[in-house]
Design a protein around this motif. Structure first.
Motif, short mmCIF file in Angstrom:
data_model
loop_
_atom_site.label_atom_id
_atom_site.label_comp_id
_atom_site.label_asym_id
_atom_site.label_seq_id
_atom_site.Cartn_x
_atom_site.Cartn_y
_atom_site.Cartn_z
N LEU A 240 0.96 -1.20 -0.05
CA LEU A 240 0.20 0.10 -0.02
C LEU A 240 0.85 1.16 0.12
CD1 LEU A 240 -2.68 1.35 0.20
CD2 LEU A 240 -2.44 1.26 2.92
N PHE A 241 1.07 1.99 -0.89
CA PHE A 241 1.37 3.54 -1.12
C PHE A 241 0.58 4.52 -0.61
CE2 PHE A 241 2.57 7.15 -3.34
CZ PHE A 241 3.86 7.52 -2.76
N ILE A 242 0.80 5.20 0.44
CA ILE A 242 0.22 6.40 0.97
C ILE A 242 0.86 7.80 0.60
CG2 ILE A 242 -0.77 7.67 2.98
CD1 ILE A 242 -1.15 4.97 4.10
N PRO A 243 0.55 8.72 -0.26
CA PRO A 243 1.16 9.68 -0.87
C PRO A 243 1.57 10.78 0.31
CG PRO A 243 -0.94 9.38 -2.20
CD PRO A 243 -0.89 8.36 -0.94
N ALA A 244 2.58 11.53 0.06
CA ALA A 244 2.90 12.50 1.25
C ALA A 244 1.81 13.48 1.30
CB ALA A 244 4.02 13.27 0.84
N LYS B 151 -0.94 12.85 2.94
CA LYS B 151 -2.43 12.30 3.09
C LYS B 151 -2.38 11.53 4.63
CE LYS B 151 -3.99 13.06 -0.92
NZ LYS B 151 -4.96 14.16 -1.05
N PHE B 152 -3.27 11.41 5.01
CA PHE B 152 -3.58 10.98 6.46
C PHE B 152 -3.97 9.56 6.41
CE2 PHE B 152 -5.49 10.06 10.60
CZ PHE B 152 -4.57 10.46 11.49
N PRO B 153 -3.14 8.66 6.73
CA PRO B 153 -3.45 6.93 6.81
C PRO B 153 -4.24 6.58 7.78
CG PRO B 153 -1.21 7.33 7.79
CD PRO B 153 -1.79 8.97 7.28
N THR B 154 -5.25 5.93 7.47
CA THR B 154 -6.01 5.11 8.43
C THR B 154 -6.45 3.63 7.86
OG1 THR B 154 -8.18 5.70 7.26
CG2 THR B 154 -7.36 7.16 8.81
N ALA B 155 -6.60 2.81 8.81
CA ALA B 155 -6.75 1.35 8.43
C ALA B 155 -7.56 0.58 9.57
CB ALA B 155 -5.49 0.59 8.55
N LYS B 156 -8.17 -0.47 9.16
CA LYS B 156 -9.17 -1.15 10.09
C LYS B 156 -9.08 -2.67 9.64
CE LYS B 156 -13.90 -1.71 11.53
NZ LYS B 156 -15.17 -1.35 11.39
N LYS C 178 -5.13 -11.59 13.74
CA LYS C 178 -4.25 -10.49 13.99
C LYS C 178 -3.58 -9.99 12.64
CE LYS C 178 -0.36 -9.30 16.78
NZ LYS C 178 0.94 -9.40 17.69
N ALA C 179 -3.66 -8.55 12.46
CA ALA C 179 -2.87 -8.03 11.37
C ALA C 179 -1.83 -7.37 11.94
CB ALA C 179 -3.82 -7.14 10.85
N VAL C 180 -0.75 -7.45 10.94
CA VAL C 180 0.63 -6.57 11.46
C VAL C 180 0.97 -5.81 10.12
CG1 VAL C 180 3.13 -7.09 11.83
CG2 VAL C 180 1.34 -8.65 12.61
N GLU C 181 1.51 -4.60 10.50
CA GLU C 181 1.95 -3.67 9.46
C GLU C 181 3.07 -3.24 9.75
OE1 GLU C 181 1.22 1.05 8.69
OE2 GLU C 181 -0.20 0.03 9.79
N ARG C 182 3.79 -3.14 8.49
CA ARG C 182 5.32 -2.74 8.49
C ARG C 182 5.39 -1.34 7.63
NH1 ARG C 182 10.75 -5.15 5.55
NH2 ARG C 182 11.92 -3.25 6.19
N ALA C 183 6.08 -0.37 8.19
CA ALA C 183 5.85 1.11 7.43
C ALA C 183 7.48 1.49 7.15
CB ALA C 183 5.31 1.80 8.18
N ASN C 184 7.58 1.80 5.70
CA ASN C 184 8.77 2.52 5.74
C ASN C 184 8.49 3.84 5.14
OD1 ASN C 184 10.78 0.24 5.74
ND2 ASN C 184 9.48 -0.42 4.08
N TYR C 185 9.35 4.74 5.60
CA TYR C 185 9.12 6.35 5.43
C TYR C 185 10.34 6.79 4.66
CZ TYR C 185 5.22 5.55 8.92
OH TYR C 185 4.46 5.56 9.50
N ILE C 186 9.96 7.51 3.46
CA ILE C 186 10.90 8.31 3.20
C ILE C 186 10.75 9.64 3.01
CG2 ILE C 186 11.89 8.81 0.66
CD1 ILE C 186 10.95 6.06 -0.37
#
Length: 50
Positions: A9-13, A15-20, A26-34
């Protein structure tokens, strides 16, 4: 948008990310920020939150 294991999933700079998690496991998220050099990673909104 519904994602499966391994999907990206790509969230543009700016923009406010929301998820459900709508699944039953169980869900797990990994995020990388540039982040541009000299720019802040995050800023507080007007209500004092992220």
């Amino acid at each position: 948008m519904i994602l499966k294991a391994g999907d990206v999933l790509f969230i543009p700079a700016g923009k406010f990310p929301t998820a459900k998690n709508i699944g039953s496991v169980k869900a797990v998220e990994r995020a990388n920020y540039i982040v541009e050099k000299g720019k802040l990673l995050l800023t507080l909104n007007q209500r004092g939150g992220l």
